[in-house]
Design a protein around this motif. Structure first.
Motif, PDB file in Angstrom:
ATOM      1  N   ILE A 128      65.402 125.557  36.934  1.00  0.00           N
ATOM      2  CA  ILE A 128      65.516 125.890  38.350  1.00  0.00           C
ATOM      3  C   ILE A 128      64.124 125.794  38.964  1.00  0.00           C
ATOM      4  CG2 ILE A 128      66.189 127.610  40.055  1.00  0.00           C
ATOM      5  CD1 ILE A 128      68.555 126.659  38.449  1.00  0.00           C
ATOM      6  N   ALA A 129      63.966 124.928  39.938  1.00  0.00           N
ATOM      7  CA  ALA A 129      62.689 124.746  40.625  1.00  0.00           C
ATOM      8  C   ALA A 129      62.828 125.251  42.054  1.00  0.00           C
ATOM      9  CB  ALA A 129      62.286 123.271  40.619  1.00  0.00           C
ATOM     10  N   THR A 130      62.129 126.327  42.365  1.00  0.00           N
ATOM     11  CA  THR A 130      62.229 126.916  43.697  1.00  0.00           C
ATOM     12  C   THR A 130      60.955 127.707  43.980  1.00  0.00           C
ATOM     13  OG1 THR A 130      63.646 128.219  45.169  1.00  0.00           O
ATOM     14  CG2 THR A 130      63.451 128.984  42.883  1.00  0.00           C
ATOM     15  N   ARG A 182      60.876 133.921  40.919  1.00  0.00           N
ATOM     16  CA  ARG A 182      60.666 133.751  39.472  1.00  0.00           C
ATOM     17  C   ARG A 182      61.496 134.745  38.662  1.00  0.00           C
ATOM     18  NH1 ARG A 182      56.340 131.709  36.606  1.00  0.00           N
ATOM     19  NH2 ARG A 182      55.158 131.580  38.551  1.00  0.00           N
ATOM     20  N   ASP A 183      61.364 136.028  38.957  1.00  0.00           N
ATOM     21  CA  ASP A 183      62.087 137.040  38.173  1.00  0.00           C
ATOM     22  C   ASP A 183      63.599 136.904  38.354  1.00  0.00           C
ATOM     23  OD1 ASP A 183      59.664 137.987  37.327  1.00  0.00           O
ATOM     24  OD2 ASP A 183      59.594 139.660  38.755  1.00  0.00           O
ATOM     25  N   GLY A 198      68.458 133.979  32.952  1.00  0.00           N
ATOM     26  CA  GLY A 198      68.476 133.183  31.731  1.00  0.00           C
ATOM     27  C   GLY A 198      68.136 131.716  31.912  1.00  0.00           C
ATOM     28  N   PHE A 199      67.348 131.387  32.948  1.00  0.00           N
ATOM     29  CA  PHE A 199      67.013 129.988  33.202  1.00  0.00           C
ATOM     30  C   PHE A 199      65.509 129.756  33.123  1.00  0.00           C
ATOM     31  CE2 PHE A 199      71.029 130.589  35.423  1.00  0.00           C
ATOM     32  CZ  PHE A 199      71.759 129.500  34.980  1.00  0.00           C
ATOM     33  N   PRO A 226      55.681 126.278  32.728  1.00  0.00           N
ATOM     34  CA  PRO A 226      54.392 126.942  32.951  1.00  0.00           C
ATOM     35  C   PRO A 226      54.170 128.159  32.070  1.00  0.00           C
ATOM     36  CG  PRO A 226      55.537 126.516  35.027  1.00  0.00           C
ATOM     37  CD  PRO A 226      56.518 126.256  33.935  1.00  0.00           C
ATOM     38  N   GLU A 227      55.245 128.779  31.573  1.00  0.00           N
ATOM     39  CA  GLU A 227      55.110 129.992  30.778  1.00  0.00           C
ATOM     40  C   GLU A 227      54.853 129.701  29.302  1.00  0.00           C
ATOM     41  OE1 GLU A 227      55.059 133.080  31.912  1.00  0.00           O
ATOM     42  OE2 GLU A 227      55.290 132.425  33.996  1.00  0.00           O
ATOM     43  N   ASN A 228      55.643 128.808  28.713  1.00  0.00           N
ATOM     44  CA  ASN A 228      55.541 128.596  27.260  1.00  0.00           C
ATOM     45  C   ASN A 228      55.090 127.188  26.880  1.00  0.00           C
ATOM     46  OD1 ASN A 228      57.845 126.983  27.686  1.00  0.00           O
ATOM     47  ND2 ASN A 228      59.233 128.689  27.220  1.00  0.00           N
TER      48      ASN A 228
END
Length: 824
Positions: free
Chosen positions: A145-147, A152-153, A159-160, A217-219
């Protein structure tokens, strides 16, 4: 609705910054937007792309005319000095939808894909796509999901995977409440707000592009999109899909495709001589035209710098999705608003997207309030940002007291509330509508599509208080179904008309109408139908790997006229076993997108090329002088001679590069295609001679244009008068004679110009595609990184006991490859 779609349109053609005489400061080009990096080990590797092209004029003057003065001043859209009206638009309303062949009509199983869903808007715009994403995950796809960063949260807790595209939705909400029409207020233009919003759009376009190719970006898990789903106001969708050659599918909660059934929700055409159905159809062209006028320079600048693509032609931009027949799914119940008959079969109306009802335990205060009396009225305006929340609160409390009812008022983004305690009113924070609407008598809200759907699903009569966009459209649909009163615009809202609206909602007639809609909606399964629509419009055979059908093909192996579509896994196995060499690989595009320039006649086509050439030459000429001057004046740049020489070279290069392409390719091509398409202006069909992809196909198209041009031109002098006489007698004979004479000029003329134009166009395309563009290199890098990551994951799986499965897959690939080789 998407709360930002109307904002995009309201950008008009830029904005007149009251400070445009001054130089652009460094801080004006920065933002709180994050800097997305492709490789944590190399910070900033791609960050240069966050700097937009220097030739975008963020303060480009709008096509607005100031009418009146002082407090009575307003803005009016103008075109060539005249008011723009429906009957003046050069848009035709076709009698029948254009033919479209559904690629996967039998809905055969699609390979597992990496799907990015790009969403611009409010939380209400994001939430439906979470329900769709869950269904796609069940189908085996990987969903990103790009938004906007603020969600973010909300996305990750569902779960995406999440990718931030920038943009501030609360800022968009405040902007749109202040500027509810397509054309922004004059004070907004003068304040420089338009310029700032255009910069925000550029960052969101860039964020959407990065969401297609950058790791999480997170992992840091690699990702490369193999299909795109988007809502229209994200605007990057078609362009990203063109750069990557992958399928794109649009989904939306409001009408966006031209139809005679109802007008575009964002259009407001008050005076027209056309019949209502034609006006409805033309309203979509009006909105698209204004949108493209406002954002074309931003989008084309981004296409050129980040995607390495040619600019979208002026006449093509406003209707690009319709011209390309991009599959479109509308997320509302067909039982509530039926699919118009003039929408083609690439457009589906599937039903509202409802997520699974979240687990929710009310706090004691809410539970006690609900149990202490009859069901209350719900009032809330969600993510709307209002200037005067205190005044709105007073109106709501006055109406509730006038009706003598209990009420729950959602605080929302405007933070509604009062210091006065009222035992019959509770101000509430965040609470799932799915749960809350089961416990209220009726609902009053702004008319967002998601909130509207939730209220109707629960059989609750509804009053809509629209602020902008499609909210009034949903209010009108509810009123037509008698499930609520006519919508009350928020500027007209007062205690009396709101109290009257609430009384209507509490009547048996409204309750029965809402219950009828609820029963029909519960028979829908919008999410499942939308998933089916998405899969039916996928080119499944083109997407499949030739050796592993469950895997998507991402590489094209070509050697000695043998071609294979290969997945990452199949390519890795074959190269590891020395069956093929990686040097014969190239990136595979399962769904190429070709954006054509729409030519109507040789005069307008040729003049548009000349004007474009003059503009580009002027920009380059000015850059020769202004570029070095800005460098020397800029303390940030250090005023160095090297930087000044670079800017001088860029400007001179732009000047020198304009003339050869314009004279050898663009102008002859414009005249050729203008002559070729001229018969369409009087209703005749023209031959399609195919696409020019390289010098070889260019010569082929030139030959066809020349041959058929003379043959059709000569035969037309006989056949056109005969056909005209058969259909219309002597009058038809005269028209046919005119058409035949015109064809005798246009056909051979296009053929002769085409002998020069198409081969040069083919040579230009061959040269321009002989090496990878920066965007193609990024796609290739992302693809290689992703393939390496998947190979490592298979190694880890083998170490954990998955060797038998991996060997079986390897045998399948090798045996299938040997069979292919034997077949030749």
């Amino acid at each position: 609705m998407t709360h930002s779609s109307k904002f995009m349109l309201a950008l008009g053609r830029g904005g007149l910054d009251s400070m445009r005489g001054g130089g652009k400061k460094k801080e004006d080009q920065s933002s709180a937007e994050p800097s997305f990096q492709s490789d944590p080990s190399n910070p900033g590797a791609w960050d240069d792309d966050l700097d937009p092209p220097p030739d975008i004029d963020w303060d480009e003057p709008p096509v607005y005319e100031l009418v009146g003065s002082g407090n009575r001043a307003s803005t009016t859209v103008v075109a060539q000095g005249n008011l723009l009206s429906a009957k003046r638009l050069s848009i035709s309303a076709p009698a029948q939808p254009k033919p479209y062949t559904i690629p996967n009509i039998i809905n055969s199983k699609s390979p597992r894909l990496n799907i990015v869903i790009q969403i611009v808007g409010s939380r209400g715009d994001v939430q439906p796509f979470l329900a769709l994403g869950r269904e796609l995950q069940i189908e085996g796809h990987r969903v990103r999901i790009a938004t906007h960063d603020v969600f973010r949260d909300f996305v990750t807790e569902a779960g995406f995977e999440f990718f931030p595209i920038g943009g501030d939705p609360s800022s968009l909400m405040a902007y749109m409440v202040k500027n509810p029409g397509i054309v922004p207020k004059f004070e907004t233009i003068m304040s420089g707000e338009i310029s700032r919003k255009r910069r925000m759009v550029y960052r969101m376009l860039e964020g959407c592009w990065r969401s297609c190719i950058e790791p999480d970006p997170e992992n840091n898990i690699p990702f490369v999109a193999e299909a795109i789903i988007a809502n229209p106001p994200s605007f990057a969708h078609v362009h990203c899909a063109q750069a990557m050659g992958i399928p794109v599918h649009l989904m939306f909660t409001m009408p966006w495709s031209p139809t005679r059934a109802f007008p575009h929700p964002l259009a407001n055409i008050e005076r027209t001589d056309a019949d209502p159905m034609t006006t409805n159809y033309l309203s979509y062209g009006l909105v698209e035209l204004l949108t493209w006028q406002g954002l074309s320079s931003v989008i084309n600048g981004w296409r050129r710098k980040s995607l390495g693509l040619d600019p979208v032609p002026t006449l093509t931009g406003p209707s690009i999705a319709e011209a390309l027949q991009i599959p479109f799914t509308y997320c509302w119940s067909p039982a509530f608003v039926a699919k118009p008959q003039d929408w083609g079969n690439y457009i589906d109306v599937c039903g509202f997207f409802f997520r699974e009802e979240p687990a929710y335990t009310p706090e004691d205060e809410l539970r006690d309030f609900l149990s202490s009396g009859p069901p209350p009225v719900y009032i809330g305006f969600g993510s709307i940002v209002m200037d005067d929340a205190e005044k709105m609160t007073a109106i709501l409390l006055g109406a509730v007291r006038t009706c003598g009812v209990r009420a729950i008022i959602s605080r929302g983004w405007s933070k509604l509330g009062s210091s006065q305690q009222d035992p019959n009113v509770m101000f509430l924070g965040d609470c799932p509508h799915e749960w809350l609407f089961k416990h209220v008598s009726c609902v009053v809200h702004h008319g967002g599509a998601g909130t509207t759907a939730c209220g109707l699903l629960n059989g609750r009569p509804t009053t809509i208080v629209p602020f902008f966009g499609d909210q009034a459209f949903w209010g009108q649909m509810i009123a037509a179904a008698q499930a609520g009163p006519s919508p009350i615009h928020y500027k007209s809202l007062n205690e009396n008309n709101l109290a009257e609206a609430i009384r209507y909602c509490l009547m048996p007639k409204a309750r029965n109408a809402a219950a009828t809609i609820s029963r029909k909606m519960k028979a829908d399964n919008g999410v499942r139908a939308a998933s089916r629509s998405f899969h039916c419009n996928l080119p499944v055979e083109a997407l499949r790997c030739d050796l592993l059908p469950d895997e998507p093909a991402v590489w094209l192996y070509t050697k000695k006229k043998k071609t294979l579509k290969l997945s990452d896994k199949a390519a890795f196995i074959l190269t590891e076993n020395n069956k093929i060499e990686a040097k014969h690989f190239k990136l595979y595009q399962p769904k190429p997108i070709i954006i054509e320039n729409q030519r109507w006649d040789p005069v307008s086509a040729g003049s548009s090329v000349l004007l474009g050439m003059l503009f580009d030459f002027t920009v380059g000429f000015s850059q020769v002088f202004t570029g070095p001057a800005k460098v020397f004046q800029s303390k940030e740049e250090g005023g160095g001679k090297k930087e000044a020489a670079v800017t001088f070279g860029k400007g001179f290069g732009k000047m020198a590069g304009v003339l050869p392409k314009a004279t050898l390719v663009d102008f002859p091509l414009a005249i050729t295609e203008g002559l070729h398409h001229l018969p369409r202006l009087y209703g005749d069909e023209v031959r399609n001679h195919g696409q020019v992809k390289d010098w070889k196909s260019g010569c082929g198209v030139a030959g066809k244009t020349f041959g058929y041009g003379f043959v059709d031109g000569l035969f037309g002098t006989v056949t056109k008068p005969y056909e005209g006489a058969r259909e219309g007698g002597w009058a038809g004979f005269g028209k046919g004679l005119g058409k035949g004479a015109m064809g005798l000029v246009t056909g051979p003329g296009a053929g002769m110009f085409g002998l020069f134009a198409y081969p040069f166009l083919g040579m230009y395309k061959s040269i321009s595609t002989s090496s990878l563009s920066p965007s193609q290199r990024k796609i290739l890098l992302a693809r290689q990184v992703y393939g390496s990551y998947m190979a490592r994951q298979r190694e880890y799986a083998a170490q954990d006991g998955g060797q038998e499965w991996d060997e079986a897959t390897q045998n399948i690939v090798l045996e299938a490859f040997e069979r292919r080789v034997k077949r030749g």
